[in-house]
Scaffold this motif. Structure first.
Motif, short mmCIF file in Angstrom:
data_model
loop_
_atom_site.label_atom_id
_atom_site.label_comp_id
_atom_site.label_asym_id
_atom_site.label_seq_id
_atom_site.Cartn_x
_atom_site.Cartn_y
_atom_site.Cartn_z
N ALA A 151 -18.82 71.46 37.59
CA ALA A 151 -18.57 70.04 37.87
C ALA A 151 -19.81 69.27 38.32
CB ALA A 151 -17.45 69.88 38.89
N SER A 194 -18.99 66.81 33.16
CA SER A 194 -17.62 66.36 33.33
C SER A 194 -16.62 67.48 32.98
CB SER A 194 -17.40 65.15 32.44
OG SER A 194 -16.11 64.69 32.53
N GLU A 236 -13.64 67.55 31.85
CA GLU A 236 -12.87 67.45 30.60
C GLU A 236 -13.65 67.88 29.37
OE1 GLU A 236 -14.44 63.42 31.69
OE2 GLU A 236 -13.03 64.69 32.70
N LYS A 237 -14.95 68.08 29.51
CA LYS A 237 -15.76 68.58 28.39
C LYS A 237 -15.61 70.09 28.20
CE LYS A 237 -19.26 65.03 28.24
NZ LYS A 237 -20.68 64.79 28.04
#
Length: 104
Positions: A26, A30, A32-33
């Motif tokens: 993190a 990001s 969500e990648k």
């Protein structure tokens, strides 16, 4: 014959492992990648759902032996035996170093 309960446990562990990897990475990218794909024999944790950008591999299909595989810049995999997926945190530095291959 494949036990359906084993497959369910593998998937639950894989999802938890992805969460751990997202938490570790993190600060650098990001969450969500980071995605994953279940392959025959292992789960690949990927950057941006790209199989050519494999962050690590998890071998969770054997209850007695589990491994975390981290790929080098030259795609050479180094496997480390883990007792539980929480031991992924012990490999934080390797994962952070590995992600720099893809994000510079």
């Amino acid at each position: 014959m494949i036990n359906p309960n084993t497959i369910i446990m593998e998937n639950i562990e894989a999802e938890k492992a992805v969460s751990i990897v997202r938490e570790i990475l993190a600060p650098r990218l990001s969450p969500e990648k980071i995605t994953y794909k279940t392959m025959k024999g292992y789960t690949a944790i990927l950057l941006e759902d790209d199989r050519y950008q494999t962050i690590c591999r998890l071998y969770l299909n054997n209850e007695r032996r589990k491994y975390l595989g981290i790929l080098s810049k030259h795609k050479i995999e180094t496997r480390s035996r883990i007792q539980s997926i929480n031991e992924i945190f012990n490999h934080s530095n390797d994962l952070l170093k590995n992600i720099s291959i893809y994000i510079g």
